[in-house]
Motif scaffolding. Structure first.
Motif, mmCIF file in Angstrom:
data_model
loop_
_atom_site.group_PDB
_atom_site.id
_atom_site.type_symbol
_atom_site.label_atom_id
_atom_site.label_comp_id
_atom_site.label_asym_id
_atom_site.label_seq_id
_atom_site.Cartn_x
_atom_site.Cartn_y
_atom_site.Cartn_z
ATOM 1 N N GLY A 105 0.520 -1.421 0.274
ATOM 2 C CA GLY A 105 0.433 -0.734 -0.083
ATOM 3 C C GLY A 105 1.050 1.655 0.214
ATOM 4 N N HIS A 106 0.512 2.059 -1.227
ATOM 5 C CA HIS A 106 2.010 3.405 -0.848
ATOM 6 C C HIS A 106 1.201 4.206 -2.039
ATOM 7 N N VAL A 107 0.256 5.575 -1.732
ATOM 8 C CA VAL A 107 -0.345 6.054 -1.740
ATOM 9 C C VAL A 107 0.417 7.988 -1.784
ATOM 10 N N GLY A 108 -0.254 8.719 -2.900
ATOM 11 C CA GLY A 108 0.736 10.258 -2.476
ATOM 12 C C GLY A 108 -0.811 11.057 -3.152
ATOM 13 N N THR A 109 0.316 12.039 -2.403
ATOM 14 C CA THR A 109 -0.823 13.292 -3.227
ATOM 15 C C THR A 109 -0.525 14.291 -4.298
ATOM 16 N N GLU A 110 0.621 13.780 -5.493
ATOM 17 C CA GLU A 110 1.237 13.951 -5.702
ATOM 18 C C GLU A 110 0.147 14.837 -6.943
ATOM 19 N N GLY A 111 0.302 15.457 -8.019
ATOM 20 C CA GLY A 111 -0.595 16.112 -8.974
ATOM 21 C C GLY A 111 -2.293 16.290 -8.059
ATOM 22 N N THR A 112 -2.399 16.293 -7.246
ATOM 23 C CA THR A 112 -3.911 16.728 -6.354
ATOM 24 C C THR A 112 -3.735 17.455 -5.087
ATOM 25 N N TYR A 113 -2.700 17.627 -4.865
ATOM 26 C CA TYR A 113 -2.831 18.819 -3.557
ATOM 27 C C TYR A 113 -1.004 18.654 -2.787
ATOM 28 N N GLY A 114 -0.663 19.934 -2.819
ATOM 29 C CA GLY A 114 0.984 20.102 -2.601
ATOM 30 C C GLY A 114 1.350 21.233 -1.419
ATOM 31 N N PHE A 115 2.262 21.533 -0.664
ATOM 32 C CA PHE A 115 2.331 22.994 0.451
ATOM 33 C C PHE A 115 3.718 23.334 0.309
ATOM 34 N N THR A 116 3.978 24.422 0.866
ATOM 35 C CA THR A 116 5.271 24.789 1.448
ATOM 36 C C THR A 116 5.095 25.313 2.356
ATOM 37 N N TYR A 117 5.890 25.225 3.648
ATOM 38 C CA TYR A 117 5.756 25.958 4.502
ATOM 39 C C TYR A 117 4.499 25.031 5.492
ATOM 40 N N GLY A 118 5.150 25.050 6.690
ATOM 41 C CA GLY A 118 4.095 24.731 7.622
ATOM 42 C C GLY A 118 3.890 23.283 8.463
ATOM 43 N N TYR A 119 2.550 22.894 9.027
ATOM 44 C CA TYR A 119 2.599 21.797 9.733
ATOM 45 C C TYR A 119 1.737 20.796 8.617
ATOM 46 N N ALA A 120 2.429 19.625 8.715
ATOM 47 C CA ALA A 120 2.036 18.080 8.301
ATOM 48 C C ALA A 120 1.915 17.146 9.335
ATOM 49 N N ALA A 121 0.735 16.604 9.468
ATOM 50 C CA ALA A 121 -0.245 15.215 10.183
ATOM 51 C C ALA A 121 -0.960 14.105 10.272
ATOM 52 N N ALA A 122 -0.589 12.957 10.875
ATOM 53 C CA ALA A 122 -1.054 11.967 10.576
ATOM 54 C C ALA A 122 -1.947 10.972 11.438
ATOM 55 N N LEU A 157 2.000 14.749 -0.070
ATOM 56 C CA LEU A 157 2.089 13.894 0.927
ATOM 57 C C LEU A 157 1.686 12.370 0.754
ATOM 58 N N ILE A 158 2.273 11.205 1.515
ATOM 59 C CA ILE A 158 2.822 9.930 0.788
ATOM 60 C C ILE A 158 2.530 9.617 2.326
ATOM 61 N N LEU A 159 1.842 8.679 1.992
ATOM 62 C CA LEU A 159 1.589 6.933 3.174
ATOM 63 C C LEU A 159 1.758 5.904 2.776
ATOM 64 N N SER A 160 2.636 4.935 3.169
ATOM 65 C CA SER A 160 3.103 4.035 2.786
ATOM 66 C C SER A 160 3.095 2.755 3.771
ATOM 67 N N LEU A 161 2.595 2.005 3.021
ATOM 68 C CA LEU A 161 3.911 0.264 4.473
ATOM 69 C C LEU A 161 4.110 -0.662 3.613
#
Length: 377
Positions: free
Chosen positions: A208-225, A343-347
């Motif tokens: 399982g390996h998913v990301g938001t490339e092409g749909t969401y990105g940002f520069t500086y701040g906080y990211a949490a999961a 963002l990327i989330l993976s196992l």
């Protein structure tokens, strides 16, 4: 007040222990303290929420990051909040060697940070209204993976790099009951894989390996999961980011970086199992690594596969600050990525992990929610 007098007052504060049962506020009255520049505090986003059950991102706790100048390590600091017209202690913690402490509140609005008691109490006031506002939230209540309008898409890269025995596949990522479930599965269409220099063969795996490339990105701040990891070794849960368009040479500001907010390599790992890293390419194109295994993991918890925890990064132009449920785990100072990141989330079951596999497939990690508070450059 002279420097000598002020220092004596601070030393008196350091010797006082404040407990929830004996807070600076009694019977719901406003806390009594002397406002002091020696107490610096700021309200971070809602990045603390450990527990067994699924929760909305909006129900996570605010984190108050505070530093008390001039006090001894172990000085207790109390956070008070006003609810229904009554003041009450909502959190307390002891300062580290730098006078730093992280506190939490489930109450919005005005908050007070107090160190000491009685006539020696010093403090300051903050408000959750000053925390950054969320710019991206996915509670996985409706969003699916790989759909036409999905935020998350499988990073189908095939057998590559350190994963010659495993590949990403959409069947290993599923949204169900408000949770993104990422798994390592045996590939039903695969064969066996033999690692160089080893006799043992391993069944090929799907990740399982998913990301938001092409749909969401940002520069500086906080990211949490908010994540509940797998328990077995042989694969690692991860929450990470990469530069949009790929990393380039020239250092992190110009070329971007891989920001590994968390990687968990399984229970009973000799190094504790948790890491936070960043990678970038220098001007010569050579890969540079900053970060490593998190020390004293047992002080943060030992229930990663049993309970959800919030893993986060605070990303500024001058540092990365990694946290678990609001507690600082690693601070990497210096130039950071100046590029937009996704963002990327993976196992993932990397080849070097397979000989250490001690579980049963499928292995899974669960993601309750992911959130970003973008602050911009």
């Amino acid at each position: 007040m002279s420097r000598t007098t002020r220092l004596a007052s601070l030393l008196a504060v350091a010797s006082v222990t404040v407990a929830c049962s004996s807070s600076p506020s009694s019977d719901g009255e406003a806390p009594v303290y002397r406002t002091s520049d020696d107490v610096q505090a700021r309200v971070l986003p809602q990045i603390a929420a450990n527990g067994e059950d699924v929760e909305a991102a909006d129900d996570a706790l605010w984190v108050v990051d505070a530093t008390i100048d001039g006090v001894d390590e172990g000085t207790t600091v109390t956070l008070l909040a006003k609810a229904d017209g009554q003041w009450e202690s909502v959190s307390d913690a002891e300062t580290d060697a730098d006078g730093h402490v992280s506190l939490t509140s489930d109450t919005a609005g005005k908050l007070t940070v107090v160190a000491g008691d009685g006539a020696d109490a010093i403090g300051t006031e903050v408000s959750t209204d000053d925390a950054p506002e969320a710019t991206f939230t996915d509670d996985f209540d409706e969003d699916d993976v790989d759909g036409k309008d999905s935020t998350w898409h499988t990073r189908a890269q095939g057998f590559t790099g350190v994963r010659q025995c495993s590949r990403a596949d959409a069947s290993a990522a599923e949204v169900t009951d408000g949770v993104l479930v990422l798994s390592v599965l045996e590939d039903p269409d695969g064969g066996e894989c033999q690692l160089p220099g080893r006799r043992k063969r391993f069944p090929q795996r799907l990740n399982g390996h998913v990301g938001t490339e092409g749909t969401y990105g940002f520069t500086y701040g906080y990211a949490a999961a908010r994540i509940r990891t797998q328990s077995a070794r042989g694969q690692h849960a991860a929450f990470w980011m990469q530069a949009v368009g790929g990393q380039q040479t020239g250092g992190p500001k110009a070329g971007g970086a891989e920001i590994d907010i968390m990687e968990y390599f399984g229970d009973d790992h000799p190094e504790g199992g948790l890491t936070s890293f960043t990678y970038y390419l220098d001007k010569a194109g050579k890969k540079q690594t900053v970060g490593g295994w998190l020390p004293d993991v047992d002080e943060l918890g030992d229930d990663w596969a049993d309970q959800y925890h919030v893993f986060s990064v605070e990303w500024t132009p001058s540092e990365y600050v990694f946290r678990i449920d609001g507690q600082v785990t690693q601070r990497l100072e210096g130039e950071t990525s100046g590029r937009e990141e996704f963002l990327i989330l993976s196992l993932l079951s990397s080849d070097y992990e397979l000989p250490r596999f001690n579980g049963e497939l499928p292995e899974s990690m669960e993601v309750d929610w992911a959130r970003v508070w973008a602050t911009g450059p």
